[in-house]
Design an enzyme around this catalytic site. Structure first.
Site, mmCIF file in Angstrom:
data_model
loop_
_atom_site.group_PDB
_atom_site.id
_atom_site.type_symbol
_atom_site.label_atom_id
_atom_site.label_comp_id
_atom_site.label_asym_id
_atom_site.label_seq_id
_atom_site.Cartn_x
_atom_site.Cartn_y
_atom_site.Cartn_z
ATOM 1 C CE1 TYR A 181 -7.304 -0.739 -11.742
ATOM 2 C CE2 TYR A 181 -7.083 -1.068 -9.377
ATOM 3 C CZ TYR A 181 -6.523 -0.751 -10.600
ATOM 4 O OH TYR A 181 -5.186 -0.464 -10.675
ATOM 5 C CE LYS A 192 -7.382 -0.985 2.296
ATOM 6 N NZ LYS A 192 -7.934 0.179 1.621
HETATM 7 S S1 IVH Z 1 -1.231 -0.393 6.608
HETATM 8 C C1 IVH Z 1 2.603 -1.006 3.617
HETATM 9 N N1 IVH Z 1 -3.471 -0.096 7.889
HETATM 10 O O1 IVH Z 1 -4.956 1.263 2.752
HETATM 11 C C2 IVH Z 1 1.176 -0.579 3.721
HETATM 12 N N2 IVH Z 1 -3.336 0.787 5.695
HETATM 13 O O2 IVH Z 1 -4.044 -0.286 0.216
HETATM 14 C C3 IVH Z 1 0.834 -0.088 5.083
HETATM 15 N N3 IVH Z 1 -5.354 1.948 4.973
HETATM 16 O O3 IVH Z 1 -2.491 3.313 1.406
HETATM 17 C C4 IVH Z 1 -0.592 0.277 5.169
HETATM 18 N N4 IVH Z 1 -6.508 1.661 6.812
HETATM 19 O O4 IVH Z 1 -4.157 4.394 2.944
HETATM 20 C C5 IVH Z 1 -2.814 0.134 6.740
HETATM 21 N N5 IVH Z 1 -5.380 0.155 9.169
HETATM 22 C C6 IVH Z 1 -4.725 0.368 8.038
HETATM 23 C C7 IVH Z 1 -5.311 1.072 6.973
HETATM 24 C C8 IVH Z 1 -4.584 1.248 5.805
HETATM 25 C C9 IVH Z 1 -6.515 2.186 5.600
HETATM 26 C C10 IVH Z 1 -5.064 2.368 3.595
HETATM 27 C C11 IVH Z 1 -3.785 3.140 3.421
HETATM 28 C C12 IVH Z 1 -3.026 2.435 2.346
HETATM 29 C C13 IVH Z 1 -4.058 1.567 1.732
HETATM 30 C C14 IVH Z 1 -3.401 0.293 1.263
#
Ligand code: IVH
Length: 707
Positions: free
Chosen positions: A55, A137
């Site tokens: 995807y 992440k």
């Molecule tokens: S920052 C404006 N930091 O990834 C976006 N996201 O694709 C701010 N996620 O929906 C997100 N670890 O659920 C951020 N260290 C991290 C993260 C993280 C996992 C997830 C989050 C978000 C998705 C974005």
């Protein structure tokens, strides 16, 4: 055949850098349709047919082509849409600041491009240092926690990014989430965001207990964490070992620090757990080294991660960079390589979609990839089967990155092969057994999709239409999901949308209460939910009709463009009769192009469809569309930027215009309100003058929008 006499399916193999403009146009169309189909399966049906990696690859290709040919970005482009919708079990919460997602980087080059883009956007000198934070992440689910005067008032899931679910009671049972923020001078409103997750050990332990109790096993830590958080009974949530890392924020009445890293320290001091692996990186090399290091340590971490997130450290620069459709420009997720496995194709099944599209699905010998048992993989279309050369009986390599059904990468040639090449059926598997045709798309090219030509007579299509009609983003009727609509269809109680609204009146005869799975209360609830939907927004209504190429974004654009159902309906009827003026009127709307116009014309030219619509509009009241906000001097105006600007880049100027409620268009027409022309402006400026459109210098523009 497509542009340059190349079959459409071969275009997918051409590197983005080599595509001609005509080819790119065809490719973008194909990608939009394919990604939309995956989104629908993932978000509305919870039944994805491709791996996250496959995807992501589609989205990445789409973004790359759009990057090269910005003029070709489609109204229904996937880059303009965000993710999942709330499920309806919990009260809804509108996020004060949308919860967006991150753009992906798949390799080192994407990361240097990301940094270079930021440099260009901010017009930075080559010697100006760019500092980023790098952090894991987390493979969990994001959560927004709202604190007012330091007290936790709401916990909400992301939902579709605009509106999530109120899970406050459940959130309060998570030990790592403070109920009161620590320290003094806390801003009156703090919306803290982060990730809820479950450790691998806790997940395995939970599954051990499930197995012992003879209960069904959970799929992976992320799904389990999501399921645990979204329990109706907060006691169940409390019994699950959930954790929370804070990593960002939404609405803040004041931002106490100047950098991302300082904000994370601030969050830690307020009582949140933050990720100890976060590191400040001062070059792309350092970022890549961090990624490499974390990837080797991934398996040993106590929780699942699926990549690294880089965020620009300076908050004033984050602010200037802003967002582009669904992603911030100042952050990116650098994914880890996907996990692979080999298995045998036992069969290839054909599924029929709402618009009659036939999708071949490989039925696999179940195999565990990254801890998840998989047994289906989409083969997309006939061309993909031919490209891969897959035969029933072959061993194939499959790949998955998340928790979804994988992508078939290719055939393992060294293993025993299936006896004969797969023959795509010539007739539809539906009871009509219609002849299958290859889709003919705008411009007469032959598409890769095969479809059933049965249309209204094909029960597979009818049922898919009804499913779409009641889906979350359309009429979203509580208690009327796929299962119920299928049952009602089978029993002949609901054959078309209008029938849903006459169910109650016919219930004396039907006696739903006596049907298995229903009871007095659930029937009353269902009728109440149906009654509540007799009023519906114009955009939802248009989307619910299920007209080809009219996705949510397009429906919204049409609703805003026409304002009322009466005006929109009248225009469609005129369009279907070949009225050129209406065609132009539609074409002038932002985000509406030839494909959508053709689809509307075709839909309303069909007496059967007109009948469905007329019977339906007798049952419901369609609310007028919201007018665009009028609180900025350029709200609702259309602006075109041309030539070079001095104070900001053109992208930045466009983003600013959009933030203030204007539309930033690419070309000048009589609907343009302002042309902002800098040095070097050429044909657009000339056109503006010819059409009598107001032309502004950069300084005049800045004055107009208040600096
Ligand atoms: S920052 C404006 N930091 O990834 C976006 N996201 O694709 C701010 N996620 O929906 C997100 N670890 O659920 C951020 N260290 C991290 C993260 C993280 C996992 C997830 C989050 C978000 C998705 C974005």
């Amino acid at each position: 055949m497509t542009a340059n006499n190349m079959p459409a399916h071969d275009l997918g193999k051409i590197p983005v850098s080599k595509l001609t403009e005509a080819q790119a146009k065809v490719e973008l169309k194909r990608l939009a349709a394919e990604i939309a189909a995956h989104d629908a399966r993932y978000y509305q049906e919870d039944a994805p047919t491709v791996s996250d990696a496959a995807y992501d690859a589609l989205r990445q290709r789409n973004a790359a082509i759009e990057g090269r040919f910005p003029g070709l970005v489609r109204a229904d482009s996937p880059s303009r849409r965000v993710g999942a919708m709330p499920t309806g079990k919990f009260a809804k919460v509108r996020h004060a600041v949308p919860m967006l997602s991150l753009d992906n980087a798949f390799n080192d080059e994407d990361v240097s491009d990301f940094a270079a883009r930021i440099r260009r956007f901010l017009k930075l000198d080559a010697n100006e240092a760019l500092v980023f934070t790098a952090e894991p992440k987390i493979d969990g689910l994001s959560l927004s926690l709202r604190y007012e005067d330091g007290k936790l008032v709401t916990g909400a899931t992301r939902g579709d990014g605009e509106e999530g679910e109120d899970v406050t009671a459940n959130v309060k049972t998570v030990a790592e989430i403070p109920h009161d923020l620590r320290g003094k001078n806390i801003p009156a409103v703090c919306e803290i965001r982060g990730e809820i997750y479950m450790t691998k050990v806790a997940f395995l332990e939970l599954n051990r207990r499930q197995r012992e109790a003879g209960e069904q096993l959970y799929v992976n830590p992320r799904n389990t964490a999501a399921g645990s958080l979204r329990q109706k009974d907060a006691n169940v949530t409390a019994s699950r070992p959930l954790h929370f890392f804070a990593y960002s924020w939404g609405e803040m009445s004041a931002i106490p620090e100047k950098s991302q890293s300082a904000m994370i320290e601030w969050l830690a001091k307020r009582g949140f757990k933050t990720n100890s692996l976060m590191k400040v990186c001062r070059s792309v090399e350092e970022m890549l080294a961090y990624h490499h290091d974390l990837e080797t340590r991934r398996a040993a971490l106590g929780y699942d991660i699926d990549g690294v997130v880089y965020k620009l450290n300076r908050l004033d620069w984050q602010e200037r960079l802003g967002f582009v459709s669904r992603h911030p420009r100042w952050a990116v997720a650098h994914k880890f390589a996907a996990e692979k496995a080999a298995t045998i194709v036992r069969d290839i099944e054909i599924q029929v979609g709402r618009t009659g599209a036939l999708t071949p699905v490989a039925k696999l010998e179940p195999v565990t990839v990254g801890g998840v048992v998989v047994q289906n993989a989409t083969l997309h279309n006939q061309d993909e089967i031919e490209r891969l050369g897959v035969r029933i009986g072959d061993t194939v390599t499959i790949q998955r990155a998340g928790d979804v059904i994988p992508q078939v990468l290719g055939v393992v040639e060294s293993k025993p092969r299936g006896a004969k090449p797969y023959k795509f059926p010539k007739t539809c598997p539906c009871p009509l057994k219609t002849e299958v045709v290859r889709e003919s798309i705008a411009g007469g090219e032959e598409g890769a999709r095969a479809r059933c030509t049965g249309e209204f007579a094909c029960p597979f299509q009818k049922i898919e239409h009804l499913r779409h009609f009641v889906s979350r983003r359309a009429f979203d009727i509580d208690g009327l999901g796929e299962k119920q609509i299928e049952l009602f269809f089978e029993k002949n109680w609901v054959k078309e949308p209008a029938d849903i609204f006459t169910l109650e009146a016919r219930d004396k005869k039907i006696k739903l209460e006596d049907v298995e799975g229903f009871g007095e209360v659930s029937v009353q609830n269902l009728f109440a939910a149906i009654a509540a939907r007799r009023e519906i927004s114009l955009e939802r209504f248009i989307y619910a009709l299920g007209i080809r190429h009219v996705g949510e974004t397009t429906a919204r654009a049409l609703a805003r463009g026409y304002g009322t159902w009466k005006a929109f309906h009248a225009a469609c009827l005129k369009l279907a009769k070949g009225d050129d003026e209406t065609r132009h009127e539609l074409d002038a709307l932002d985000q509406i192009g030839e494909t959508v116009i053709e689809a509307l014309a075709a839909y309303f030219a069909e007496a059967h469809n007109r009948g469905i619509v007329d019977r339906l509009t007798e049952q419901v009241r369609i609310l007028d569309a919201e007018k665009p906000k009028k609180n900025s001097p350029i709200a609702g105006k259309t602006v075109v930027f041309t030539g070079s600007l001095e104070k900001m880049t053109r992208d930045e100027a466009k983003a600013m215009a959009e933030r203030l409620g204007a539309k930033a268009a690419g070309s000048v027409s009589k609907n343009t309100d302002y042309v902002v022309a800098g040095p070097g402006a050429g044909s657009k400026l000339a056109e503006a003058k010819q059409l009598g459109v107001t032309v502004l210098t950069e300084a005049e523009w800045l004055k107009l929008v208040g600096g």
